[in-house]
Design a protein around this motif. Structure first.
Motif, PDB file in Angstrom:
ATOM      1  N   UNK A   1       0.887  -1.075   0.110  1.00 51.79           N
ATOM      2  CA  UNK A   1       0.035  -0.034  -0.103  1.00 51.79           C
ATOM      3  C   UNK A   1       0.904   1.349   0.076  1.00 51.79           C
ATOM      4  N   UNK A   2       2.079   1.009  -0.315  1.00 50.52           N
ATOM      5  CA  UNK A   2       3.047   2.522  -0.521  1.00 50.52           C
ATOM      6  C   UNK A   2       2.652   3.274  -1.256  1.00 50.52           C
ATOM      7  N   UNK A   3       2.616   4.496  -0.982  1.00 55.47           N
ATOM      8  CA  UNK A   3       2.186   5.428  -1.767  1.00 55.47           C
ATOM      9  C   UNK A   3       3.490   6.430  -2.249  1.00 55.47           C
ATOM     10  N   UNK A   4       3.609   7.013  -3.523  1.00 56.83           N
ATOM     11  CA  UNK A   4       4.536   7.694  -3.936  1.00 56.83           C
ATOM     12  C   UNK A   4       3.881   8.924  -4.501  1.00 56.83           C
ATOM     13  N   UNK A   5       5.045  10.041  -4.701  1.00 59.78           N
ATOM     14  CA  UNK A   5       4.387  11.296  -5.348  1.00 59.78           C
ATOM     15  C   UNK A   5       4.133  10.998  -6.904  1.00 59.78           C
ATOM     16  N   UNK A   6       3.036  11.186  -7.542  1.00 52.00           N
ATOM     17  CA  UNK A   6       2.773  10.700  -8.932  1.00 52.00           C
ATOM     18  C   UNK A   6       3.789  11.723  -9.757  1.00 52.00           C
ATOM     19  N   UNK A   7       4.279  12.741  -9.289  1.00 57.74           N
ATOM     20  CA  UNK A   7       5.069  13.567 -10.099  1.00 57.74           C
ATOM     21  C   UNK A   7       6.502  12.964 -10.617  1.00 57.74           C
ATOM     22  N   UNK A   8       6.879  11.815  -9.493  1.00 53.18           N
ATOM     23  CA  UNK A   8       8.164  11.134  -9.721  1.00 53.18           C
ATOM     24  C   UNK A   8       7.892  10.320 -11.029  1.00 53.18           C
ATOM     25  N   UNK A   9       6.914   9.540 -11.158  1.00 52.65           N
ATOM     26  CA  UNK A   9       6.901   8.660 -12.284  1.00 52.65           C
ATOM     27  C   UNK A   9       6.865   9.694 -13.720  1.00 52.65           C
TER      28      UNK A   9
ATOM     29  N   UNK B   1      16.544  15.997  -5.812  1.00 47.98           N
ATOM     30  CA  UNK B   1      16.743  17.391  -6.516  1.00 47.98           C
ATOM     31  C   UNK B   1      15.661  17.921  -6.983  1.00 47.98           C
ATOM     32  N   UNK B   2      14.706  17.348  -7.252  1.00 48.74           N
ATOM     33  CA  UNK B   2      13.486  17.917  -7.907  1.00 48.74           C
ATOM     34  C   UNK B   2      12.275  18.064  -6.833  1.00 48.74           C
ATOM     35  N   UNK B   3      11.942  17.064  -6.132  1.00 45.62           N
ATOM     36  CA  UNK B   3      11.030  17.058  -5.272  1.00 45.62           C
ATOM     37  C   UNK B   3      10.846  18.105  -4.039  1.00 45.62           C
ATOM     38  N   UNK B   4      12.078  18.361  -3.653  1.00 42.10           N
ATOM     39  CA  UNK B   4      12.086  19.326  -2.705  1.00 42.10           C
ATOM     40  C   UNK B   4      11.957  20.753  -3.043  1.00 42.10           C
ATOM     41  N   UNK B   5      12.073  21.311  -4.386  1.00 40.08           N
ATOM     42  CA  UNK B   5      11.505  22.302  -4.774  1.00 40.08           C
ATOM     43  C   UNK B   5      10.078  22.403  -5.135  1.00 40.08           C
ATOM     44  N   UNK B   6       9.428  21.431  -5.239  1.00 34.32           N
ATOM     45  CA  UNK B   6       7.738  21.520  -5.649  1.00 34.32           C
ATOM     46  C   UNK B   6       7.150  21.694  -4.265  1.00 34.32           C
ATOM     47  N   UNK B   7       5.830  21.856  -4.677  1.00 35.47           N
ATOM     48  CA  UNK B   7       4.682  21.869  -3.635  1.00 35.47           C
ATOM     49  C   UNK B   7       4.726  20.523  -3.043  1.00 35.47           C
ATOM     50  N   UNK B   8       4.496  20.689  -1.432  1.00 32.58           N
ATOM     51  CA  UNK B   8       4.245  19.496  -0.690  1.00 32.58           C
ATOM     52  C   UNK B   8       2.844  18.856  -0.785  1.00 32.58           C
ATOM     53  N   UNK B   9       2.113  19.648  -1.418  1.00 38.57           N
ATOM     54  CA  UNK B   9       0.658  19.221  -1.715  1.00 38.57           C
ATOM     55  C   UNK B   9       0.548  18.279  -2.835  1.00 38.57           C
TER      56      UNK B   9
END
Length: 139
Positions: free
Chosen positions: A3-11, A61-69
């Motif tokens: 049931x692990x979730x990921x940030x969908x922007x990653x894929x 490098x990318x995710x830290x610069x994006x919204x946490x929402x």
């Protein structure tokens, strides 16, 4: 199953890099970009998309610069999509090994098309195949 979730922007980010790498492979006929992509697909499909090379680039490098929402996405579909990519990269490399440009070209083109759909339109073909398979297995 997890049931692990990921940030969908990653894929989607991963698919954008994959699109560039496979476009280079297709344009040049070189197996080297496919071998790089093979490694990405192997880690993403059999370990975790978050631990794959492009996933690590995204997370660090990318995710830290994006919204946490964001709404998390189950990891199973993207992991399955990476396994399908692994099969296409394997076929492309085998095509090279046996001297078949046709096998190489078709395998790279199919993987490139799927990556482009995800990168450009946020449509993960492998994820959709995974979901269809899950529905079939439940009935």
């Amino acid at each position: 199953m997890t049931n692990e979730l990921i940030d969908p922007r990653g894929p989607r980010f991963t698919a954008a890099i994959t699109t560039v790498v496979l476009a280079i492979a297709l344009a040049t006929g070189s197996w080297i970009p496919v071998a790089i992509q093979f490694i990405q697909f192997a880690f993403g499909g059999f370990i975790s998309p978050k631990k794959a090379p492009y996933g690590l680039i995204y997370i660090n490098f990318v995710q830290p610069k994006l919204s946490k929402d964001f709404v998390g996405e189950a990891i199973n579909g993207p992991r399955f999509a990476q396994k399908i990519g692994f099969l296409f990269a394997t076929a492309a490399l085998l095509g090279t090994a046996i001297g078949s440009n046709a096998v190489f070209t078709v395998a790279v083109a199919f993987a490139l098309a799927a990556a482009f759909l995800n990168a450009a339109f946020d449509f993960c073909l492998g994820c959709e195949i995974y979901l269809i398979g899950q529905r079939i297995l439940k009935h």
